[in-house]
Scaffold this motif. Structure first.
Motif, PDB file in Angstrom:
ATOM      1  N   LEU A 225      87.928  -0.707 -43.019  1.00  0.00           N
ATOM      2  CA  LEU A 225      87.419   0.328 -42.117  1.00  0.00           C
ATOM      3  C   LEU A 225      86.284   1.114 -42.753  1.00  0.00           C
ATOM      4  N   TYR A 226      86.370   1.337 -44.050  1.00  0.00           N
ATOM      5  CA  TYR A 226      85.333   2.026 -44.818  1.00  0.00           C
ATOM      6  C   TYR A 226      85.045   3.433 -44.285  1.00  0.00           C
ATOM      7  N   ASN A 227      86.131   4.181 -44.031  1.00  0.00           N
ATOM      8  CA  ASN A 227      85.962   5.561 -43.575  1.00  0.00           C
ATOM      9  C   ASN A 227      85.294   6.418 -44.639  1.00  0.00           C
ATOM     10  N   THR A 228      85.800   6.356 -45.865  1.00  0.00           N
ATOM     11  CA  THR A 228      85.244   7.179 -46.940  1.00  0.00           C
ATOM     12  C   THR A 228      83.826   6.752 -47.288  1.00  0.00           C
ATOM     13  N   LEU A 229      83.639   5.467 -47.548  1.00  0.00           N
ATOM     14  CA  LEU A 229      82.313   4.996 -47.942  1.00  0.00           C
ATOM     15  C   LEU A 229      81.316   5.134 -46.800  1.00  0.00           C
ATOM     16  N   GLY A 230      81.793   5.015 -45.569  1.00  0.00           N
ATOM     17  CA  GLY A 230      80.916   5.227 -44.429  1.00  0.00           C
ATOM     18  C   GLY A 230      80.427   6.662 -44.358  1.00  0.00           C
ATOM     19  N   ASN A 231      81.322   7.603 -44.638  1.00  0.00           N
ATOM     20  CA  ASN A 231      80.906   9.005 -44.701  1.00  0.00           C
ATOM     21  C   ASN A 231      79.863   9.217 -45.783  1.00  0.00           C
ATOM     22  N   LEU A 232      80.125   8.646 -46.961  1.00  0.00           N
ATOM     23  CA  LEU A 232      79.203   8.823 -48.090  1.00  0.00           C
ATOM     24  C   LEU A 232      77.857   8.149 -47.835  1.00  0.00           C
ATOM     25  N   GLN A 233      77.845   7.157 -46.968  1.00  0.00           N
ATOM     26  CA  GLN A 233      76.596   6.482 -46.627  1.00  0.00           C
ATOM     27  C   GLN A 233      75.614   7.452 -45.973  1.00  0.00           C
ATOM     28  N   VAL A 234      76.146   8.403 -45.205  1.00  0.00           N
ATOM     29  CA  VAL A 234      75.273   9.333 -44.486  1.00  0.00           C
ATOM     30  C   VAL A 234      75.291  10.748 -45.084  1.00  0.00           C
ATOM     31  N   ASP A 235      76.318  11.070 -45.873  1.00  0.00           N
ATOM     32  CA  ASP A 235      76.407  12.374 -46.524  1.00  0.00           C
ATOM     33  C   ASP A 235      77.047  12.179 -47.892  1.00  0.00           C
ATOM     34  N   PRO A 236      76.272  12.209 -48.973  1.00  0.00           N
ATOM     35  CA  PRO A 236      76.795  11.876 -50.295  1.00  0.00           C
ATOM     36  C   PRO A 236      77.693  12.941 -50.912  1.00  0.00           C
ATOM     37  N   ARG A 237      77.821  14.090 -50.287  1.00  0.00           N
ATOM     38  CA  ARG A 237      78.657  15.133 -50.867  1.00  0.00           C
ATOM     39  C   ARG A 237      80.126  14.717 -50.845  1.00  0.00           C
ATOM     40  N   ALA A 238      80.803  14.940 -51.965  1.00  0.00           N
ATOM     41  CA  ALA A 238      82.170  14.452 -52.100  1.00  0.00           C
ATOM     42  C   ALA A 238      82.960  15.355 -53.032  1.00  0.00           C
ATOM     43  N   GLY A 239      84.271  15.222 -52.955  1.00  0.00           N
ATOM     44  CA  GLY A 239      85.158  15.961 -53.839  1.00  0.00           C
ATOM     45  C   GLY A 239      86.233  15.051 -54.390  1.00  0.00           C
ATOM     46  N   ILE A 240      86.667  15.320 -55.597  1.00  0.00           N
ATOM     47  CA  ILE A 240      87.704  14.535 -56.262  1.00  0.00           C
ATOM     48  C   ILE A 240      88.777  15.489 -56.783  1.00  0.00           C
ATOM     49  N   CYS A 241      90.037  15.113 -56.600  1.00  0.00           N
ATOM     50  CA  CYS A 241      91.145  15.864 -57.191  1.00  0.00           C
ATOM     51  C   CYS A 241      92.007  14.895 -57.995  1.00  0.00           C
ATOM     52  N   ILE A 242      92.176  15.193 -59.278  1.00  0.00           N
ATOM     53  CA  ILE A 242      92.959  14.351 -60.177  1.00  0.00           C
ATOM     54  C   ILE A 242      94.206  15.114 -60.601  1.00  0.00           C
ATOM     55  N   PRO A 243      95.396  14.628 -60.256  1.00  0.00           N
ATOM     56  CA  PRO A 243      96.613  15.275 -60.737  1.00  0.00           C
ATOM     57  C   PRO A 243      96.962  14.814 -62.156  1.00  0.00           C
ATOM     58  N   ASP A 244      97.248  15.766 -63.017  1.00  0.00           N
ATOM     59  CA  ASP A 244      97.727  15.481 -64.364  1.00  0.00           C
ATOM     60  C   ASP A 244      99.243  15.631 -64.319  1.00  0.00           C
ATOM     61  N   PHE A 245      99.936  14.526 -64.086  1.00  0.00           N
ATOM     62  CA  PHE A 245     101.377  14.563 -63.878  1.00  0.00           C
ATOM     63  C   PHE A 245     102.135  14.995 -65.127  1.00  0.00           C
ATOM     64  N   VAL A 246     101.582  14.732 -66.286  1.00  0.00           N
ATOM     65  CA  VAL A 246     102.281  15.037 -67.534  1.00  0.00           C
ATOM     66  C   VAL A 246     102.265  16.533 -67.834  1.00  0.00           C
ATOM     67  N   ASN A 247     101.110  17.164 -67.644  1.00  0.00           N
ATOM     68  CA  ASN A 247     100.947  18.562 -68.039  1.00  0.00           C
ATOM     69  C   ASN A 247     100.899  19.552 -66.876  1.00  0.00           C
ATOM     70  N   GLY A 248     101.065  19.059 -65.643  1.00  0.00           N
ATOM     71  CA  GLY A 248     101.140  19.943 -64.497  1.00  0.00           C
ATOM     72  C   GLY A 248      99.836  20.612 -64.125  1.00  0.00           C
ATOM     73  N   ARG A 249      98.725  19.895 -64.288  1.00  0.00           N
ATOM     74  CA  ARG A 249      97.425  20.471 -63.975  1.00  0.00           C
ATOM     75  C   ARG A 249      96.745  19.679 -62.863  1.00  0.00           C
ATOM     76  N   LEU A 250      95.848  20.359 -62.160  1.00  0.00           N
ATOM     77  CA  LEU A 250      95.017  19.718 -61.148  1.00  0.00           C
ATOM     78  C   LEU A 250      93.556  19.922 -61.518  1.00  0.00           C
ATOM     79  N   LEU A 251      92.813  18.838 -61.564  1.00  0.00           N
ATOM     80  CA  LEU A 251      91.380  18.896 -61.817  1.00  0.00           C
ATOM     81  C   LEU A 251      90.656  18.599 -60.517  1.00  0.00           C
ATOM     82  N   GLN A 252      89.876  19.567 -60.032  1.00  0.00           N
ATOM     83  CA  GLN A 252      89.104  19.410 -58.809  1.00  0.00           C
ATOM     84  C   GLN A 252      87.620  19.384 -59.160  1.00  0.00           C
ATOM     85  N   LEU A 253      86.937  18.338 -58.727  1.00  0.00           N
ATOM     86  CA  LEU A 253      85.507  18.191 -58.975  1.00  0.00           C
ATOM     87  C   LEU A 253      84.772  18.108 -57.648  1.00  0.00           C
ATOM     88  N   THR A 254      83.607  18.703 -57.585  1.00  0.00           N
ATOM     89  CA  THR A 254      82.757  18.566 -56.422  1.00  0.00           C
ATOM     90  C   THR A 254      81.387  18.084 -56.872  1.00  0.00           C
TER      91      THR A 254
END
Length: 309
Positions: A225-254
């Motif tokens: 379906l390429y929902n995510t990549l299709g969005n990025l094709q027309v608008d490159p702005r994106a966000g990433i959230c990485i859970p650190d399961f071991v230490n209980g932290r969340l890393l959010q990148l934009t």
């Protein structure tokens, strides 16, 4: 089913280049304009929900909310309610300011232990001191591929209080979290179709730190379906959230993301697609925001392609 659902230009462009346009047309029937009956109990059973939102400056963010099973629920499938009292909302999570300024919201309900997930995109119709109401625009299941199994053995209720640091350079603890990740959530946005958030997983190390401001990861075969990549094709702005399961932290990148086609891939890191995504970091927030939990790692997905150092 949403009879008038059509793929937007970005989705079509990616489907066409990947040679999967016909497959996407066949699978569009999976997309409904409400949560199907069988998925409603699944939503109510979850304690972890990933979300994608857009801040007042137009930057895209991915977030994760936690609660006791039942904190997210829907009665008739047209509206989803997420119960998060104001006292448990972390003010350092951009989500809360974002949904006051911009109504589009992407939601992913995911159960790591069973490798099940269900995706919903919609609009925030109401927000008060007790909960969020989201009017469903589209809802559909995702396949279980690339999910690393983790079972939750105990969970303390989040209290909304956390410590956070911010920056824009991938170094130290932030770099370590990126390099060791086997799971993250990728948010994107389309001006007409709204916000979206999807799961990305692979063996530890599948995210590469290219330099202090850039990371890169393979794009594996998916549902076409390429929902995510299709969005990025027309608008490159994106966000990433990485859970650190071991230490209980969340890393959010934009930042911004670009899709690289026909890459040299001798180690088959992309699972045969020869596609990679390069993410340029605009900023990040690191929060000790995951509730105290006892996670038991099960196993990695058998579909994960190899990781090349």
């Amino acid at each position: 089913m949403r009879e008038h659902r059509q793929f937007h230009d970005g989705e079509r462009a990616v489907q066409r280049r990947a040679g999967e346009e016909a497959i996407a047309d066949h699978r569009i029937g999976l997309i409904h304009d409400s949560v199907i009956g069988g998925a409603r109990p699944f939503i109510a059973a979850q304690f972890m929900v990933a979300l994608g939102s857009v801040d007042p400056a137009g930057r895209v963010w991915a977030s994760i909310l936690f609660g006791k099973p039942g904190f997210a629920h829907t009665q008739d499938g047209s509206v989803i309610e997420i119960d998060i009292p104001a006292s448990r909302r972390d003010v350092d999570d951009p989500l809360w300011g974002n949904i006051q300024a911009n109504k589009p919201l992407g939601i992913l309900f995911i159960e790591l232990g069973s490798r099940r997930r269900y995706r919903v995109n919609g609009l925030v119709s109401r927000l008060d001191d007790e909960r969020i109401w989201i009017s469903v625009r589209e809802a559909f299941p995702n396949c279980p591929k690339y999910i690393q199994r983790r079972h939750l053995r105990s969970l303390d209720a989040p209290d909304g209080i956390s410590q956070s640091v911010t920056g824009s350079t991938l170094c130290g603890t932030v770099e370590d979290i990126v390099r060791s990740a086997d799971t993250f959530f990728l948010a994107s946005h389309h001006v007409a179709d709204g916000a979206d958030v999807s799961h990305r997983g692979g063996d530890r190390g599948f995210i590469h730190v290219v330099d202090k401001g850039t990371l890169r990861f393979p794009d594996y075969p998916g549902n076409s379906l390429y929902n995510t990549l299709g969005n990025l094709q027309v608008d490159p702005r994106a966000g990433i959230c990485i859970p650190d399961f071991v230490n209980g932290r969340l890393l959010q990148l934009t930042g911004t993301a670009s899709l690289e086609w026909d890459q040299i891939d001798p180690g088959d890191e992309s699972g045969g697609t020869r596609r990679f995504v390069t993410f340029t970091v605009g900023g990040w927030i690191l929060r000790d925001a995951m509730p105290k939990a006892a996670w038991e790692y099960g196993d990695s997905s058998p579909f994960n392609p190899p990781v090349v150092p």
